[in-house]
Write an enzyme that holds these catalytic residues in place. Sequence first.
Site, PDB file in Angstrom:
ATOM      1  CE1 TYR A 155      -4.294  -0.961  -0.477  1.00 59.07           C
ATOM      2  CE2 TYR A 155      -3.453  -2.896   0.649  1.00 59.07           C
ATOM      3  CZ  TYR A 155      -4.422  -2.285  -0.128  1.00 59.07           C
ATOM      4  OH  TYR A 155      -5.500  -3.011  -0.576  1.00 59.07           O
ATOM      5  CG  HIS A 209      -4.833  -2.278   4.006  1.00 59.89           C
ATOM      6  ND1 HIS A 209      -5.645  -3.082   3.248  1.00 59.89           N
ATOM      7  CD2 HIS A 209      -5.120  -1.005   3.624  1.00 59.89           C
ATOM      8  CE1 HIS A 209      -6.371  -2.342   2.425  1.00 59.89           C
ATOM      9  NE2 HIS A 209      -6.073  -1.082   2.642  1.00 59.89           N
TER      10      HIS A 209
END
Length: 756
Positions: A282, A435
């Site tokens: 990410y 996440h």
Amino acid sequence: MINSIKLIVLFVAITFVSCKQDIANDSKKIASEESNHPSLILTAQGVKDIRVQLGDIPIFDKTLEKVKAEIDAEISLGIETPIPLDYSGGFTHVRHKRNMVVLQKAGVLYQILDDKKYAKYVKEMLMQYEEMYKTLPLHPKTRSYARGKLFWQCLNDSNWLVYVSQAYDCVYNYLSEEERNKLETNLFRPFADHISIDSPQFYQRVHNHSTWGNAAVGMIGLVMNDQELIDRALYGIKGVDLDKKAKDDDGGFLNKDGKAGFLANIEEPFSPDGYYNEGPYYQRYAMYPFLIFAEGLHNVKPELKIFEYKEGVLLKSINALLNLSDADGEFFPLNDGQKGMSYYTSALVTAVDISYHFGTQDPGLLSIASLQDRVLLDDSGLAVALGIKNGKAAPFNKKSINLSDGPNGKQGGVAILRNEDIELVFKYAAQGSSHGHYDKLSYSLYEKGEEILQDYGLARFVNIEQKGGGNYLKENKTWAKQTIAHNTLTQNETSHFNGKYEIGSQHHSVLNYFSSENENVQVVSAKESNAYPGTEMLRTMAIIKDEDFEKPYMLDLMKVTSNKANKYDFPYYFLGQVLQTNFEYKTPKTLNTLGSKNGYQHLYVEATAKAFNENSKLSWLNEGKFYTLTSLTNSNDELLFTRIGANDPEFNLRREAAFMLRRKNTKNTLFISIIEAHGGYSPVTESAVNSNSSIKELKVVLDSDAYTAIEITNINGTMKLFITVNTNASKQQSHKLNINKKAYQWVGPYYYTNIN
């Protein structure tokens, strides 16, 4: 009468001159405004510089040629802006995603080649979007916590505006004032309002989603010279109230703490070392909006000194991210991460070029740009192209590194130990926002970019519509995030922090020590005290290069201290073909699952055994290389071969294996193991070289609160001693210790020596 006529003539003359002057002033004002474009990413001066160099900058010329061919082909096909219908991977989603990239590239081609066909194409497509957007409702797919209009989620709408704002900047002067007003009134301003004011649950956060939203609003604001939008991008929306626990589609929570906007998204997720708390996958995704908006701010609002913000962390982060990749340039799949994502992605072309242009002009970045074999068609891409042309490139050397986590660098971290072709990735970080995975003190191990022991990564088929619309699958929560899916300790078949985000996000592991000064013995050690209340885990991992072993080997010590007896599971997710064990195992006629929840429901038990030696060995072959795991065991330990894939009727999980050590009814204990990489096999010559382990025996010779000492004997009888300091592990501290009537004295957090 004559005098009156004279006065009238004089008045008219004065008025005419005055009007002429006003018109001239207005023209100068308009010209001045128009001369500011392009200014966002590709600048007017940059266009001039590029045109002078064209034909004599090979990597830039090659990129330009490819982009021109690509966009010419798109133009020949005509413009298509379908009514939005699909999730990720569906036709309308892919088409609008493609359009945003094509628009940006066409705008750049107009500027560099001065060919109006590209500007005309951009204009016509933008006008189609303007006509559609005026009456466009929310996207018909309702799964997202923040629906977009062109796409099923505001995130993708933000992607679109980040790219299209660059196209608008490039054709700004080509458009008439009336056309610009039409686009800004009916398309760009409402678009920016929807992803921000209309969607605060998406925009008003610290998260990679919000970073895209901030960049989108800010970049179109810079092109339009709209200070309100620029401020909204930098500082968030003022006076917005969010529910304290509005759940997002990633399983996290949008905790209202007053922090929002682009600057907050720089301040909070990045550590001073440049590590991004959601992990490298990410970070790669977020680096494009971070850097492209920062470049726009630098060019249009230089007084903000955005590349100096938080001690230049945006540029530091690129070096950190590149170090979070393996020998092939693929990012380690920490937290939610799709395997195979690498620095060859377009986002890293942007990162490398911008870092080189605005940073210290590190020649190592030029070598990566050369591997990427393309550059940005803008000022930063020109700088890289010139650097490569002038022979300034040098290797980008990845070394052992310890990256802190948390905004102040005080929330654990990620350590990477590198020796020759062996890479150990050790995670002792904070939760990683929504996440994050429940995998404290986990690790993965690589040789030449190939996994020896793997981290599963995410459970998702990104942008493949047939698999859940290309979005996260339910198995991401039931398997990939669970502790048992990782190479770390699971207690009582329960994940760390009970698998609860709100608990896990409050805690982080703590570094005991990191040492990489001695290139032959590199060590990291960290402690976790909150994953299981009443239980402390101290894990020490080393990569050791020793002349008595063919390749560097990995030593792993997990010291567990608990206030009650527990059942511990300790897995090794190896890849490849089992060759040999030194224990007998039984294979069942019918496969059963290892458990019923917390990820255990996804594991089949393929074989079971009882450990009868103090050392249990497993050897396997993968990608033409041999590996051996030697684990310290006792007669009560259970040994399990498991395979991922149970309770997975849609075949969403990869069918991969693990070897697991289970220890029941135990309070305090040690898990000690060594993994050797050795030899190789050629299917061409059909020859196997050095296919057997070099270790004869592994044993504990001392274990106390202060020290743990391991003795390693190889097949030639040579004995090694490794001592790790469990407390007071500073580099300056001196230690004195007696083991088996022999005294050892050293300074620092560990000691390694031959003992015979």
